[in-house]
Design an enzyme around this catalytic site. Structure first.
Site, PDB file in Angstrom:
ATOM      1  N   PHE A   1      -6.000 -21.355  10.822  1.00 36.81           N
ATOM      2  CA  PHE A   1      -4.886 -20.472  11.156  1.00 36.81           C
ATOM      3  C   PHE A   1      -4.548 -19.577   9.960  1.00 36.81           C
ATOM      4  CE2 PHE A   1      -0.210 -19.722  11.385  1.00 36.81           C
ATOM      5  CZ  PHE A   1      -0.256 -18.826  12.447  1.00 36.81           C
ATOM      6  N   GLN A   2      -4.493 -18.290  10.213  1.00 38.01           N
ATOM      7  CA  GLN A   2      -4.200 -17.280   9.185  1.00 38.01           C
ATOM      8  C   GLN A   2      -5.174 -17.295   8.013  1.00 38.01           C
ATOM      9  OE1 GLN A   2       0.091 -17.469   8.424  1.00 38.01           O
ATOM     10  NE2 GLN A   2       0.350 -16.009  10.107  1.00 38.01           N
TER      11      GLN A   2
ATOM     12  N   GLU B   1       4.345  -5.694   4.401  1.00 42.04           N
ATOM     13  CA  GLU B   1       3.529  -5.846   3.184  1.00 42.04           C
ATOM     14  C   GLU B   1       3.030  -4.503   2.677  1.00 42.04           C
ATOM     15  OE1 GLU B   1       3.157  -7.841   5.823  1.00 42.04           O
ATOM     16  OE2 GLU B   1       3.305  -9.924   5.119  1.00 42.04           O
TER      17      GLU B   1
ATOM     18  N   MET C   1      -0.001  19.072   8.480  1.00 44.94           N
ATOM     19  CA  MET C   1      -1.285  19.407   7.861  1.00 44.94           C
ATOM     20  C   MET C   1      -2.404  19.403   8.903  1.00 44.94           C
ATOM     21  SD  MET C   1      -2.583  20.470   5.163  1.00 44.94           S
ATOM     22  CE  MET C   1      -2.023  20.067   3.509  1.00 44.94           C
TER      23      MET C   1
ATOM     24  N   LYS D   1      -3.551 -22.768  -0.670  1.00 36.53           N
ATOM     25  CA  LYS D   1      -2.256 -23.432  -0.603  1.00 36.53           C
ATOM     26  C   LYS D   1      -2.233 -24.753  -1.365  1.00 36.53           C
ATOM     27  CE  LYS D   1       1.418 -24.579   2.622  1.00 36.53           C
ATOM     28  NZ  LYS D   1       1.822 -24.605   4.039  1.00 36.53           N
TER      29      LYS D   1
HETATM   30  C1  LIG Z   1      -2.585   6.823   7.221  1.00 35.17           C
HETATM   31  C2  LIG Z   1      -3.014   8.211   7.501  1.00 35.17           C
HETATM   32  N1  LIG Z   1      -3.328   8.583   8.761  1.00 35.17           N
HETATM   33  C3  LIG Z   1      -3.715   9.846   9.015  1.00 35.17           C
HETATM   34  C4  LIG Z   1      -3.799  10.772   8.024  1.00 35.17           C
HETATM   35  C5  LIG Z   1      -4.272  12.197   8.321  1.00 35.17           C
HETATM   36  N2  LIG Z   1      -3.203  13.156   8.036  1.00 35.17           N
HETATM   37  C6  LIG Z   1      -3.159  13.852   6.884  1.00 35.17           C
HETATM   38  S1  LIG Z   1      -1.830  14.836   6.767  1.00 35.17           S
HETATM   39  C7  LIG Z   1      -1.308  14.382   8.300  1.00 35.17           C
HETATM   40  C8  LIG Z   1      -0.051  14.956   8.878  1.00 35.17           C
HETATM   41  C9  LIG Z   1       1.157  14.486   8.194  1.00 35.17           C
HETATM   42  O1  LIG Z   1       2.284  14.879   8.946  1.00 35.17           O
HETATM   43  P1  LIG Z   1       3.729  14.733   8.348  1.00 35.17           P
HETATM   44  O2  LIG Z   1       3.923  13.396   7.776  1.00 35.17           O
HETATM   45  O3  LIG Z   1       4.727  15.144   9.375  1.00 35.17           O
HETATM   46  O4  LIG Z   1       3.735  15.749   7.130  1.00 35.17           O
HETATM   47  P2  LIG Z   1       3.521  17.353   7.156  1.00 35.17           P
HETATM   48  O5  LIG Z   1       2.061  17.626   7.010  1.00 35.17           O
HETATM   49  O6  LIG Z   1       4.071  17.848   8.448  1.00 35.17           O
HETATM   50  O7  LIG Z   1       4.285  17.829   5.972  1.00 35.17           O
HETATM   51  C10 LIG Z   1      -2.183  13.467   8.871  1.00 35.17           C
HETATM   52  C11 LIG Z   1      -2.038  12.891  10.213  1.00 35.17           C
HETATM   53  C12 LIG Z   1      -3.485  10.333   6.721  1.00 35.17           C
HETATM   54  N3  LIG Z   1      -3.571  11.143   5.665  1.00 35.17           N
HETATM   55  N4  LIG Z   1      -3.075   9.074   6.499  1.00 35.17           N
END
Ligand SMILES: Cc1ncc(C[n+]2csc(CCOP(=O)(O)OP(=O)(O)O)c2C)c(N)n1
Lengths: 172, 575
Positions: B128-129, B66, B487, B178
């Site tokens: 349920f659900q 989803e 990041m 539903k």
């Molecule tokens: C759902 C979610 N969980 C955690 C984060 C925190 N977060 C921001 S950037 C990042 C790293 C992303 O890594 P990647 O997808 O490999 O991209 P890169 O930064 O290496 O280009 C994280 C964990 C987020 N933005 N979204």
């Protein structure tokens, strides 16, 4: 500063939840909210008493309320001529010999005794918030067993005189 | 074997059920694509979809999660301007949508989301659900409904589309028990609606326009700051006319990229945390900042004490609550951006005298361009993005995930058109990029859709490779693979003394084999000399591709405004 804000809202499912959720999320400090039917079917009136730090926050509050799809009108009536009232129920400890004394205290407030038991009496008071608070303060020494307030409900007076600060002094 | 179920109601094939009525209203709303996933509480709706297939002009797209459906709907909405439509079942189906609904709320994307709900006679019993979808979605929707009377269904759906797509757009949830979708409907319903509390102001107040015009004519250092509001208002043409007429420099927010042509002389590029030096210093020094459809997000402003300290601030926004929310505004203009720009274009304004300012900005642009260290193997990620830009001639729809690659895409892919840039700004949702590309490709089948993702985020929603395969969607996935949550790694390097806590991946899947297991072409590139040829090949290839580009791990996004710092305190401005 303390402000009194009224909102006219459409009676739709979840409207109260949506509004209180928004106030909570945006960290507005709400002292009381009262909600009830208005003169028009399907439309409710809400009255908020808020403690707010500055003008900018106040503007945000009215804008965020206005933004709600069910909200028809928002007014900050603090600086207008208005009537603001609340109701309190106070269950105060009273034995035989304090009963008359308490009666004496409440009479000038035009409050009434609506329930009496061996150890307590319940007082109903309606009026401006400062009056209600004053009575509560006077009764406190006797021992308040239970207290409930409805929160302030308010609207504008029929006529808006030039000098209104005095009239509204009780809410500040 | 035929098993008789004791349904709540009798479904008579010839009569209209609530679900049939829903389908009919979706047809009336000109829906062409639905992103959905079936389940118990929406079985009547899925049955109606099946039975009505011949008469419905829309397609149902089965994403594999989803969250995939809703991000796809967001991508679709972003590139087409039309509301994205989602169907999910009750309980877990609905709760799987929450991230996407919040994302759409933050980035003002129009979505209409239908969730199934347990039958009314068991609502409130922890059936349920059952999940309290109204309660859960109230803070993350522009509006939400539960339909409690079949006769209300057509009106509710019409309202939902109206609310989602007008004013400041946003997600609207319609929760359908539903029994409502299963029951036979009445045929006397009234679908006219009137929303007295929802009357967005479109036309600017003429006095405010004059104030703004007057301020502009006196400005010595004017600047336009443009956000996605201009895209929703379809105001790019007017924006360009206005900027060119008065020779106004333009900077955009992350979400505003492309609303003004990035290659135009007047463009300073993106502002904010990873914006250009020229853009951020222009904000810092400006004496008239005209914000059109941006919301002064904190990643744009940095420390607000140092944001545009010398400027008179004018703010054009359709949402009055955004004006003055974070930045004190001197000239508020509540309006649709297109209408406001037209009003300004029709106002006699003396040309501001700001030649020195323009010279200075051009000099900053030249003196402080975006930069990076070039490596050959593994690749420099920024160089890679530049090649993606060059080979696609800057004409692709680009979706991104969240992280370093997102910022590099924003910096090094220059957008000249408003609706080709799809990214999660406000919520910063990892897992957004790839499913968003699915929706974008479905919405604009003839465009080249490139999804630039990190190796981390791609793994959050890569199950949508199935739908790409099934629907033969020629989406090009470019994994900027640094074997890290880049990041996070960057922040740990810079602000936590290189303590790389849980941010380095040594166990990535083989992305080529992963693609191949879905029957999709996969390629891996780690040498510079292969990049351009590979990009040319895959962009020309008539099908989906997953391309695993190996890039240097230890490289950071620059320039940067460190958290808590002012917009003028950028670091990493020059090599
Ligand atoms: C759902 C979610 N969980 C955690 C984060 C925190 N977060 C921001 S950037 C990042 C790293 C992303 O890594 P990647 O997808 O490999 O991209 P890169 O930064 O290496 O280009 C994280 C964990 C987020 N933005 N979204």
């Amino acid at each position: 500063m303390r402000r009194i804000i009224t909102a006219t809202v459409q009676d739709r499912g979840g409207v109260l939840n949506r509004i209180t959720g928004m106030l909570n999320k945006r960290q507005f400090n709400i002292e009381s909210i009262s909600v009830g039917a208005s003169e028009t079917e399907g439309i409710s009136k809400m009255t908020f008493v808020v403690e707010i730090s500055d003008r900018q926050k106040l503007e945000q509050l009215t804008k965020q309320l206005n933004k709600q799809i069910d909200v028809l009108k928002v007014s900050d009536i603090t600086d207008k001529a208005m009537v603001a009232r609340e109701l309190a129920l106070i269950k105060v400890v009273s034995t035989g010999h304090t009963r008359a004394e308490i009666q004496g205290i409440i009479t000038p407030f035009r409050a009434s005794v609506i329930d009496v038991s061996k150890e307590s009496m319940t007082i109903q008071v309606t009026g401006r918030p400062d009056k209600v608070d004053a009575l509560i303060a006077l009764l406190r020494p006797y021992g308040i067993k239970e207290l409930t307030k409805t929160g302030v409900t308010a609207f504008l007076r029929g006529q808006q005189p030039d000098n209104i600060t005095e009239m509204n002094s009780m809410i500040n | 074997m035929k098993i008789e179920a004791s349904l709540d109601v009798e479904v008579n094939g010839n009569l209209l059920t609530g679900a049939d009525l829903l389908i009919k209203t979706l047809v009336d709303a000109d829906v062409d694509t639905i992103f959905g996933y079936p389940g118990g509480a929406v079985l009547p709706i899925y049955d109606a979809l099946y039975r009505n297939k011949a008469e419905t002009p829309f397609e149902h797209v089965l994403c594999r999660h989803e969250q995939g459906s809703i991000h796809a709907a967001e991508g679709y909405a972003r590139v087409t301007g039309k509301p994205g439509v989602v169907i999910a079942t009750s309980g877990p189906g609905a709760t799987n949508l929450i991230t996407g609904i919040t994302d759409a709320m933050m980035d003002s994307l129009p979505l209409v989301i239908f969730t199934g709900q347990v039958a009314e006679n068991v609502i409130g019993t922890d059936a349920f659900q059952e999940a309290d979808v109204m309660g859960i979605t109230t803070p993350i929707t522009k509006y939400n409904y539960q339909v409690n009377d079949i006769a209300d269904l057509p009106r509710t759906v019409k309202e939902a589309f109206h609310i989602a797509s007008t004013g400041r757009p946003g997600p609207v949830v319609v929760d359908i028990p539903k029994n409502i979708s299963a029951n036979i409907t009445v045929d006397d319903y009234d679908d006219d609606f009137y929303l007295p509390g929802y009357q967005p102001t479109l036309k600017p107040n003429p006095l405010q326009v004059i104030k703004l015009a007057d301020a502009l004519s006196r400005a010595k250092r004017p600047l336009l700051l443009v956000g996605a509001g201009t895209k929703f208002a379809d105001a790019s043409v007017e924006l360009k006319q206005f900027a060119e007429k008065y020779q106004l420099p333009v900077t955009t927010t992350l979400l505003g990229l492309g609303s003004f042509p990035g290659t135009n002389e007047l463009s300073l590029g993106m502002a904010g945390m990873h914006g250009t030096y020229a853009a951020n210093m222009a904000i810092y020094e400006s004496d008239l900042l005209i914000n059109i459809g941006a919301r002064f997000d904190d990643r744009l402003t940095g420390n607000i004490e140092h944001f545009a300290p010398a400027a008179k601030v004018a703010h054009i926004d359709i949402d009055p609550a955004e004006i003055g929310k974070v930045i004190e505004t001197h000239i508020p203009v509540v309006a649709d951006a297109k209408k406001a720009l037209n009003a300004l274009l029709n106002t006699q304004i003396d040309q501001p005298d700001h030649k020195d300012w323009m010279d200075k900005l051009q000099e900053n642009k030249k003196e402080y361009p975006l930069w990076y260290e070039r490596t050959e193997t593994p690749l420099s990620p920024q160089w890679l993005i530049e090649q993606v830009y060059n080979v696609s001639k800057g004409e692709a729809i680009v979706t991104t995930d969240v992280g370093q690659h997102q910022m590099w895409a924003a910096q090094f892919y220059t957008f000249d058109k408003p609706n080709n840039w799809v990214t999660s700004g406000g919520l910063g949702t990892m897992g957004f990029g790839f499913p968003a590309a699915v929706g974008a490709q479905l919405g604009r089948p003839d465009d080249l859709v490139i999804s630039i993702v990190g190796d981390g985020g791609f793994q959050m929603t890569c199950q949508e490779l199935s739908v790409v395969k099934q629907r033969k969607l020629p989406v090009k996935v470019i994994i900027v693979n640094n074997e890290a949550l880049g990041m996070v790694r960057q922040w740990q390097e810079t602000f936590y003394e290189e303590r790389y806590s849980e941010s380095l991946f040594s166990e990535n899947p083989d992305f080529v084999k992963l693609a191949e297991s879905y029957g999709i072409r996969g390629v891996r590139v780690d040498r510079e000399e292969d990049v351009i040829q590979t990009l040319e090949d895959i962009f020309a290839y008539d099908g989906p591709v997953v391309a695993d580009f190996r890039v240097v791990r230890k490289t950071s996004v620059y320039p940067m405004i460190a958290p808590g710092k002012g917009i003028h305190e950028m670091v990493g401005v020059k090599k």
